[in-house]
Design a protein around this motif. Sequence first.
Motif, PDB file in Angstrom:
ATOM      1  N   SER A 266     -22.991  -1.691 -42.202  1.00  0.00           N
ATOM      2  CA  SER A 266     -23.073  -2.161 -43.585  1.00  0.00           C
ATOM      3  C   SER A 266     -24.482  -2.603 -43.946  1.00  0.00           C
ATOM      4  O   SER A 266     -24.999  -2.308 -45.021  1.00  0.00           O
ATOM      5  CB  SER A 266     -22.086  -3.314 -43.812  1.00  0.00           C
ATOM      6  N   ASP A 267     -25.140  -3.318 -43.026  1.00  0.00           N
ATOM      7  CA  ASP A 267     -26.508  -3.788 -43.289  1.00  0.00           C
ATOM      8  C   ASP A 267     -27.522  -2.643 -43.168  1.00  0.00           C
ATOM      9  O   ASP A 267     -28.520  -2.606 -43.879  1.00  0.00           O
ATOM     10  CB  ASP A 267     -26.873  -4.901 -42.308  1.00  0.00           C
ATOM     11  N   ARG A 268     -27.283  -1.737 -42.203  1.00  0.00           N
ATOM     12  CA  ARG A 268     -28.131  -0.574 -41.963  1.00  0.00           C
ATOM     13  C   ARG A 268     -29.621  -0.920 -41.796  1.00  0.00           C
ATOM     14  O   ARG A 268     -30.494  -0.274 -42.385  1.00  0.00           O
ATOM     15  CB  ARG A 268     -27.971   0.451 -43.077  1.00  0.00           C
ATOM     16  N   PRO A 269     -29.949  -1.919 -40.981  1.00  0.00           N
ATOM     17  CA  PRO A 269     -31.373  -2.180 -40.730  1.00  0.00           C
ATOM     18  C   PRO A 269     -31.955  -1.066 -39.864  1.00  0.00           C
ATOM     19  O   PRO A 269     -31.251  -0.433 -39.074  1.00  0.00           O
ATOM     20  CB  PRO A 269     -31.366  -3.518 -39.993  1.00  0.00           C
ATOM     21  N   ARG A 270     -33.235  -0.855 -39.980  1.00  0.00           N
ATOM     22  CA  ARG A 270     -33.895   0.174 -39.180  1.00  0.00           C
ATOM     23  C   ARG A 270     -35.383  -0.131 -39.059  1.00  0.00           C
ATOM     24  O   ARG A 270     -35.934  -0.909 -39.843  1.00  0.00           O
ATOM     25  CB  ARG A 270     -33.690   1.553 -39.813  1.00  0.00           C
ATOM     26  N   ARG A 271     -35.994   0.476 -38.107  1.00  0.00           N
ATOM     27  CA  ARG A 271     -37.444   0.424 -37.987  1.00  0.00           C
ATOM     28  C   ARG A 271     -37.939   1.872 -38.029  1.00  0.00           C
ATOM     29  O   ARG A 271     -37.284   2.786 -37.510  1.00  0.00           O
ATOM     30  CB  ARG A 271     -37.890  -0.254 -36.680  1.00  0.00           C
ATOM     31  N   ARG A 272     -39.089   2.081 -38.606  1.00  0.00           N
ATOM     32  CA  ARG A 272     -39.609   3.442 -38.753  1.00  0.00           C
ATOM     33  C   ARG A 272     -40.679   3.707 -37.695  1.00  0.00           C
ATOM     34  O   ARG A 272     -41.555   2.878 -37.462  1.00  0.00           O
ATOM     35  CB  ARG A 272     -40.172   3.660 -40.156  1.00  0.00           C
ATOM     36  N   ILE A 273     -40.566   4.877 -37.080  1.00  0.00           N
ATOM     37  CA  ILE A 273     -41.502   5.308 -36.047  1.00  0.00           C
ATOM     38  C   ILE A 273     -42.371   6.406 -36.645  1.00  0.00           C
ATOM     39  O   ILE A 273     -41.868   7.361 -37.253  1.00  0.00           O
ATOM     40  CB  ILE A 273     -40.766   5.858 -34.803  1.00  0.00           C
ATOM     41  N   VAL A 274     -43.671   6.251 -36.486  1.00  0.00           N
ATOM     42  CA  VAL A 274     -44.608   7.239 -37.020  1.00  0.00           C
ATOM     43  C   VAL A 274     -45.555   7.705 -35.920  1.00  0.00           C
ATOM     44  O   VAL A 274     -45.728   7.051 -34.892  1.00  0.00           O
ATOM     45  CB  VAL A 274     -45.427   6.672 -38.201  1.00  0.00           C
ATOM     46  N   GLY A 275     -46.151   8.845 -36.153  1.00  0.00           N
ATOM     47  CA  GLY A 275     -47.226   9.333 -35.311  1.00  0.00           C
ATOM     48  C   GLY A 275     -48.532   9.265 -36.090  1.00  0.00           C
ATOM     49  O   GLY A 275     -48.532   9.165 -37.323  1.00  0.00           O
ATOM     50  N   ALA A 276     -49.634   9.300 -35.375  1.00  0.00           N
ATOM     51  CA  ALA A 276     -50.941   9.252 -36.044  1.00  0.00           C
ATOM     52  C   ALA A 276     -51.974   9.982 -35.194  1.00  0.00           C
ATOM     53  O   ALA A 276     -51.898   9.994 -33.960  1.00  0.00           O
ATOM     54  CB  ALA A 276     -51.378   7.801 -36.270  1.00  0.00           C
ATOM     55  N   VAL A 277     -52.922  10.605 -35.877  1.00  0.00           N
ATOM     56  CA  VAL A 277     -54.106  11.184 -35.237  1.00  0.00           C
ATOM     57  C   VAL A 277     -55.316  10.702 -36.019  1.00  0.00           C
ATOM     58  O   VAL A 277     -55.190  10.163 -37.118  1.00  0.00           O
ATOM     59  CB  VAL A 277     -54.057  12.731 -35.219  1.00  0.00           C
ATOM     60  N   ARG A 278     -56.492  10.884 -35.443  1.00  0.00           N
ATOM     61  CA  ARG A 278     -57.697  10.485 -36.165  1.00  0.00           C
ATOM     62  C   ARG A 278     -57.937  11.408 -37.359  1.00  0.00           C
ATOM     63  O   ARG A 278     -57.626  12.610 -37.302  1.00  0.00           O
ATOM     64  CB  ARG A 278     -58.907  10.509 -35.234  1.00  0.00           C
ATOM     65  N   GLY A 279     -58.454  10.844 -38.427  1.00  0.00           N
ATOM     66  CA  GLY A 279     -58.743  11.627 -39.613  1.00  0.00           C
ATOM     67  C   GLY A 279     -59.665  12.787 -39.307  1.00  0.00           C
ATOM     68  O   GLY A 279     -60.700  12.609 -38.663  1.00  0.00           O
ATOM     69  N   GLY A 280     -59.285  13.986 -39.743  1.00  0.00           N
ATOM     70  CA  GLY A 280     -60.054  15.191 -39.485  1.00  0.00           C
ATOM     71  C   GLY A 280     -59.570  15.969 -38.285  1.00  0.00           C
ATOM     72  O   GLY A 280     -59.899  17.151 -38.137  1.00  0.00           O
ATOM     73  N   ALA A 281     -58.757  15.326 -37.420  1.00  0.00           N
ATOM     74  CA  ALA A 281     -58.265  16.008 -36.215  1.00  0.00           C
ATOM     75  C   ALA A 281     -56.915  16.668 -36.436  1.00  0.00           C
ATOM     76  O   ALA A 281     -56.444  17.392 -35.563  1.00  0.00           O
ATOM     77  CB  ALA A 281     -58.159  15.014 -35.061  1.00  0.00           C
ATOM     78  N   GLU A 282     -56.319  16.436 -37.596  1.00  0.00           N
ATOM     79  CA  GLU A 282     -54.956  16.931 -37.817  1.00  0.00           C
ATOM     80  C   GLU A 282     -54.856  18.447 -37.845  1.00  0.00           C
ATOM     81  O   GLU A 282     -53.768  19.014 -37.671  1.00  0.00           O
ATOM     82  CB  GLU A 282     -54.378  16.357 -39.124  1.00  0.00           C
ATOM     83  N   ASP A 283     -55.977  19.135 -38.061  1.00  0.00           N
ATOM     84  CA  ASP A 283     -55.954  20.601 -38.094  1.00  0.00           C
ATOM     85  C   ASP A 283     -56.339  21.234 -36.760  1.00  0.00           C
ATOM     86  O   ASP A 283     -56.346  22.467 -36.645  1.00  0.00           O
ATOM     87  CB  ASP A 283     -56.890  21.117 -39.192  1.00  0.00           C
ATOM     88  N   ALA A 284     -56.659  20.430 -35.759  1.00  0.00           N
ATOM     89  CA  ALA A 284     -56.975  20.977 -34.438  1.00  0.00           C
ATOM     90  C   ALA A 284     -55.716  21.633 -33.877  1.00  0.00           C
ATOM     91  O   ALA A 284     -54.659  20.999 -33.825  1.00  0.00           O
ATOM     92  CB  ALA A 284     -57.461  19.871 -33.505  1.00  0.00           C
ATOM     93  N   PRO A 285     -55.790  22.895 -33.459  1.00  0.00           N
ATOM     94  CA  PRO A 285     -54.579  23.603 -33.011  1.00  0.00           C
ATOM     95  C   PRO A 285     -53.802  22.870 -31.925  1.00  0.00           C
ATOM     96  O   PRO A 285     -52.576  22.818 -31.951  1.00  0.00           O
ATOM     97  CB  PRO A 285     -55.125  24.940 -32.506  1.00  0.00           C
ATOM     98  N   LEU A 286     -54.508  22.275 -30.972  1.00  0.00           N
ATOM     99  CA  LEU A 286     -53.837  21.589 -29.873  1.00  0.00           C
ATOM    100  C   LEU A 286     -53.047  20.387 -30.380  1.00  0.00           C
ATOM    101  O   LEU A 286     -51.900  20.155 -29.955  1.00  0.00           O
ATOM    102  CB  LEU A 286     -54.868  21.144 -28.843  1.00  0.00           C
ATOM    103  N   LEU A 287     -53.619  19.638 -31.295  1.00  0.00           N
ATOM    104  CA  LEU A 287     -52.919  18.475 -31.837  1.00  0.00           C
ATOM    105  C   LEU A 287     -51.796  18.900 -32.772  1.00  0.00           C
ATOM    106  O   LEU A 287     -50.754  18.229 -32.847  1.00  0.00           O
ATOM    107  CB  LEU A 287     -53.906  17.548 -32.551  1.00  0.00           C
TER     108      LEU A 287
END
Length: 307
Positions: A266-287
């Motif tokens: 009924s309360d439905r509390p939750r915590r959100r899990i996120v991922g992060a990379v350094r800015g500009g690295a998000e397009d690196a194929p390996l990442l």
Amino acid sequence: MKEWDLRKLQILRALQETGTVTAAAAALRMTPSAVSQQLAALSKQAGTPMIEARGRGVRLTGAAHVLLRHAEVVFAQLERAGAELDGYARGDAGLVRVGTIATAIARLVVPAAELLRRSAPGITLSVRETEAAEVYEDLAAGEVDVAVSLAVDAPTARDPRFVLFPLLADPLDVALPPGHPMADAPGLRLARLAEEPWIFGSRGPWRDITLAVCADAGFVPEQAHAAADWPAIFSMVAAGMGVALVPRMATSGGLRREVAVRPLESDRPRRRIVGAVRGGAEDAPLLRRTMAALREAAELDPTVQRS
């Protein structure tokens, strides 16, 4: 220590393979005089001749064969390095350092590593367990390549140092001692536990989450015990020392043994899990491959909700 010129070593190898200066020059797209000059310079550096006259041609000296034997090891290693770099550029190979909160290791990071092992066996994940807030410091410092942590501790979306990507919403359950009167109560609401002794950390994100969730339910929890280690928390709950709010990702395996873990539907509390990379690295194929594997691992977990 002598500093060897790879180009000169390649000329020496070409001479061994072709047998004449002229043929070696043709194979390397050089002039015969240039080849001779490079071989003379290599002899001077080695302190001993690399070639000697043989009839109208030349042949390699014993010293040249010694040098080539070691040079072949270097050439082979460079070939392997080139192949690995090609795989890195394609996102098929390389090392990715992942900084993560403890509860995400079994439910997200390990499944992602298994997915990558099947789809891209050249990719290796190196896992570092880190506190929720510190993982972003490690990411900014370049000590990890990918961070997996709580959204509550994440930098703002306007922070140019990082690019965040959602992974999942982890439901929060309540851990009760065995035989607790509320252990079998239907439709359990958090407010019904307002008078209970509570167990949560003395500081840090889990304390903040517990206080915020209880505040949303209309009460301030009485902290009977302070602990941040999940095995310790479950041990105290099992001993009847209090109740605790627990993330579903932390209730797998033996941790929940001898306690009653109840959902708060009924309360439905939750915590959100996120991922992060350094800015500009998000397009690196390996990442990109690593981030995709983490997202896929999140989709595979039936016990949590998509973020």
